[in-house]
Write a protein that holds these residues in place. Structure first.
Motif, PDB file in Angstrom:
ATOM      1  N   VAL A   1      -4.648-122.847   1.347  1.00  0.00           N
ATOM      2  CA  VAL A   1      -5.120-123.623   0.464  1.00  0.00           C
ATOM      3  C   VAL A   1      -4.327-124.439  -0.621  1.00  0.00           C
ATOM      4  O   VAL A   1      -2.934-123.562  -0.849  1.00  0.00           O
ATOM      5  N   LYS A   2      -4.483-125.786  -0.949  1.00  0.00           N
ATOM      6  CA  LYS A   2      -3.489-126.420  -1.808  1.00  0.00           C
ATOM      7  C   LYS A   2      -4.230-126.544  -2.810  1.00  0.00           C
ATOM      8  O   LYS A   2      -5.063-126.987  -3.307  1.00  0.00           O
ATOM      9  N   VAL A   3      -3.475-125.992  -4.130  1.00  0.00           N
ATOM     10  CA  VAL A   3      -4.255-126.098  -5.637  1.00  0.00           C
ATOM     11  C   VAL A   3      -3.086-127.104  -6.430  1.00  0.00           C
ATOM     12  O   VAL A   3      -2.032-126.930  -6.378  1.00  0.00           O
ATOM     13  N   SER A   4      -3.861-128.193  -6.932  1.00  0.00           N
ATOM     14  CA  SER A   4      -3.077-129.194  -7.655  1.00  0.00           C
ATOM     15  C   SER A   4      -3.772-129.159  -9.110  1.00  0.00           C
ATOM     16  O   SER A   4      -5.137-128.869  -9.570  1.00  0.00           O
ATOM     17  N   ARG A   5      -3.171-129.798 -10.226  1.00  0.00           N
ATOM     18  CA  ARG A   5      -4.044-130.178 -11.404  1.00  0.00           C
ATOM     19  C   ARG A   5      -4.866-131.352 -11.213  1.00  0.00           C
ATOM     20  O   ARG A   5      -4.444-132.197 -10.576  1.00  0.00           O
ATOM     21  N   GLY A   6      -5.915-131.219 -12.103  1.00  0.00           N
ATOM     22  CA  GLY A   6      -7.024-132.280 -11.467  1.00  0.00           C
ATOM     23  C   GLY A   6      -6.717-133.369 -12.752  1.00  0.00           C
ATOM     24  O   GLY A   6      -5.755-133.439 -13.544  1.00  0.00           O
ATOM     25  N   SER A   7      -7.541-134.326 -12.692  1.00  0.00           N
ATOM     26  CA  SER A   7      -7.272-135.619 -13.749  1.00  0.00           C
ATOM     27  C   SER A   7      -7.859-135.208 -15.020  1.00  0.00           C
ATOM     28  O   SER A   7      -7.701-135.854 -15.930  1.00  0.00           O
TER      29      SER A   7
ATOM     30  N   GLY B   1      -8.255-129.023 -18.108  1.00  0.00           N
ATOM     31  CA  GLY B   1      -8.551-127.862 -17.660  1.00  0.00           C
ATOM     32  C   GLY B   1      -9.487-127.878 -16.073  1.00  0.00           C
ATOM     33  O   GLY B   1     -10.034-127.187 -15.603  1.00  0.00           O
ATOM     34  N   GLU B   2      -9.179-129.053 -15.381  1.00  0.00           N
ATOM     35  CA  GLU B   2      -9.461-129.127 -14.364  1.00  0.00           C
ATOM     36  C   GLU B   2      -8.443-128.666 -13.142  1.00  0.00           C
ATOM     37  O   GLU B   2      -7.344-129.263 -13.251  1.00  0.00           O
ATOM     38  N   ALA B   3      -8.858-127.998 -11.978  1.00  0.00           N
ATOM     39  CA  ALA B   3      -7.898-127.857 -10.964  1.00  0.00           C
ATOM     40  C   ALA B   3      -8.531-128.311  -9.750  1.00  0.00           C
ATOM     41  O   ALA B   3      -9.705-128.890  -9.650  1.00  0.00           O
ATOM     42  N   TYR B   4      -7.763-128.888  -8.764  1.00  0.00           N
ATOM     43  CA  TYR B   4      -8.241-129.755  -7.708  1.00  0.00           C
ATOM     44  C   TYR B   4      -7.820-129.188  -6.562  1.00  0.00           C
ATOM     45  O   TYR B   4      -6.506-128.556  -6.167  1.00  0.00           O
ATOM     46  N   ILE B   5      -8.549-128.415  -5.507  1.00  0.00           N
ATOM     47  CA  ILE B   5      -8.170-127.677  -4.076  1.00  0.00           C
ATOM     48  C   ILE B   5      -8.324-128.612  -2.834  1.00  0.00           C
ATOM     49  O   ILE B   5      -9.425-129.558  -3.123  1.00  0.00           O
ATOM     50  N   GLU B   6      -7.486-128.535  -2.100  1.00  0.00           N
ATOM     51  CA  GLU B   6      -7.689-129.273  -0.918  1.00  0.00           C
ATOM     52  C   GLU B   6      -7.315-128.410   0.184  1.00  0.00           C
ATOM     53  O   GLU B   6      -6.322-127.503   0.113  1.00  0.00           O
ATOM     54  N   SER B   7      -7.140-129.116   1.542  1.00  0.00           N
ATOM     55  CA  SER B   7      -6.548-128.154   2.587  1.00  0.00           C
ATOM     56  C   SER B   7      -7.012-126.847   2.735  1.00  0.00           C
ATOM     57  O   SER B   7      -6.039-126.113   3.212  1.00  0.00           O
ATOM     58  N   LEU B   8      -8.083-126.405   2.395  1.00  0.00           N
ATOM     59  CA  LEU B   8      -8.867-125.223   2.601  1.00  0.00           C
ATOM     60  C   LEU B   8      -9.008-124.892   4.064  1.00  0.00           C
ATOM     61  O   LEU B   8      -9.691-125.699   4.924  1.00  0.00           O
ATOM     62  N   ILE B   9      -8.356-123.774   4.661  1.00  0.00           N
ATOM     63  CA  ILE B   9      -8.517-123.777   6.171  1.00  0.00           C
ATOM     64  C   ILE B   9      -8.310-122.101   6.653  1.00  0.00           C
ATOM     65  O   ILE B   9      -7.645-121.483   5.804  1.00  0.00           O
ATOM     66  N   ILE B  10      -9.269-121.732   7.390  1.00  0.00           N
ATOM     67  CA  ILE B  10      -9.106-120.477   7.937  1.00  0.00           C
ATOM     68  C   ILE B  10      -8.886-120.535   9.575  1.00  0.00           C
ATOM     69  O   ILE B  10      -9.551-121.568  10.034  1.00  0.00           O
ATOM     70  N   CYS B  11      -8.133-119.947  10.110  1.00  0.00           N
ATOM     71  CA  CYS B  11      -7.585-120.345  11.391  1.00  0.00           C
ATOM     72  C   CYS B  11      -8.893-119.921  12.509  1.00  0.00           C
ATOM     73  O   CYS B  11      -9.746-119.059  11.920  1.00  0.00           O
ATOM     74  N   LYS B  12      -9.036-120.901  13.212  1.00  0.00           N
ATOM     75  CA  LYS B  12     -10.254-120.811  14.204  1.00  0.00           C
ATOM     76  C   LYS B  12     -10.632-119.419  14.982  1.00  0.00           C
ATOM     77  O   LYS B  12     -11.668-119.079  15.029  1.00  0.00           O
ATOM     78  N   SER B  13      -9.810-118.679  15.167  1.00  0.00           N
ATOM     79  CA  SER B  13     -10.105-117.416  15.778  1.00  0.00           C
ATOM     80  C   SER B  13     -10.719-116.467  14.810  1.00  0.00           C
ATOM     81  O   SER B  13     -11.073-115.338  15.367  1.00  0.00           O
TER      82      SER B  13
END
Length: 223
Positions: free
Chosen positions: A80-86, A89-101
Motif C-alpha cells: 500500500v502507498k500512504v501519502s498526505r492528503g489535501s 489531518g488527512e492521509a491518502y492511500i492508494e495501490s493497495l494490493i494482496i497477491c492473487k494467490s
C-alpha cells in the motif's frame, strides 16, 4: 505477518514492482521511479510480509533491523502507498494490493486495519481513497462514499485481450498508416495518409488503450 517500510528494505523493490503489475501493468522503469520515492516523510510504501507467523495480528516494523541489502525473512504478499492528503489531518492511500494467490483469506481486511492503526498513531485523523471496483470491500471496513469522478485511464489487460484487436503499422515510403482490425477470425485494412509518427514507447505495456473510468471517492474518520 508483519509490515515493513519499502525504503528500509530497497531489496524488495523488484518484488513490489512485479506485485503491482499483476493488477496495474506499467513499465518497470516508471514503477521503480514511483516506488523509490518512499520515505518517512511521505509518500510511504508499506509492504506486507508473510514470515510464517500465523498470528492474526499484523505487526508493523518501524525500524530496519537488518542490512537493507538482505531481504526480510518471508514472502512479499501485499503493498500500500500512504501519502498526505489535501486536507489537514488527512492521509491518502492508494495501490493497495494482496497477491492473487493469497486473496480470499481475509488478509486485505487485516492489512487495512493495521494500516489504519499506523496512520492514526502518527497523527492523521482521516483516510481518503479512490477506487473503481472495490467500494464494497471498503464499505465493510467503515468507509463512506464522498463522490464519484470520471477520469481517463488505461484499459485493463482483460479489455486488451478481448475478441477485437487493432494493429497499426506505418509505411515510411508512402507516409501511410495501415490499420488492421481483427475480429472473429476476419480482418480488414485501412490506409490513412498522415505525417511521420512519433517514436514508439520503449515498453509496449504503457501503450494500452485509454478509456473513461468512474472513480469512487471514499473517506473514513479514525476514532
Amino acid at each position: 505477518m508483519r509490515i515493513v517500510k519499502l525504503h528500509n528494505w530497497p531489496i524488495l523493490m523488484d518484488d513490489c514492482c512485479s506485485l503491482l503489475n499483476q493488477e496495474w501493468p506499467r513499465s518497470k522503469t516508471a514503477r521503480i521511479h514511483s516506488l523509490s520515492k518512499s520515505s518517512d516523510y511521505f509518500p510511504m510504501c508499506l509492504c506486507l510480509i508473510d514470515d510464517g507467523d500465523n498470528n492474526s495480528i499484523i505487526k508493523l516494523e518501524t525500524n530496519s533491523n537488518g542490512d537493507p541489502l538482505d531481504k526480510p525473512i518471508g514472502q512479499l504478499i501485499g503493498h500500500v502507498k500512504v501519502s498526505r492528503g489535501s486536507l489537514e489531518g488527512e492521509a491518502y492511500i492508494e495501490s493497495l494490493i494482496i497477491c492473487k494467490s493469497r486473496r480470499g483469506q481475509g488478509l486485505g481486511s487485516q492489512f487495512m486495519v493495521s494500516i489504519e492503526q499506523f496512520i492514526k498513531s502518527i497523527g492523521f485523523t482521516s483516510i481518503t481513497l479512490h477506487t473503481i471496483d472495490a467500494s464494497n470491500f471498503y464499505s465493510k471496513l467503515g468507509y463512506s462514499l464522498i463522490t464519484t469522478i470520471e477520469a481517463l485511464g488505461p484499459a485493463s489487460v482483460n479489455i486488451i485481450a478481448g475478441e477485437t484487436k487493432t494493429q497499426s503499422k506505418f509505411n515510411q515510403n508512402t507516409n501511410q498508416l495501415i490499420v488492421t482490425n481483427h475480429q472473429q477470425g476476419t480482418s480488414s485494412k485501412l490506409s490513412i495518409d498522415c505525417p511521420l509518427p512519433p517514436p514508439p514507447p520503449s515498453n509496449p505495456i504503457t501503450n494500452r488503450p485509454v478509456i473513461k473510468q468512474e472513480k469512487i471517492v471514499m473517506n473514513k474518520r479514525l476514532t
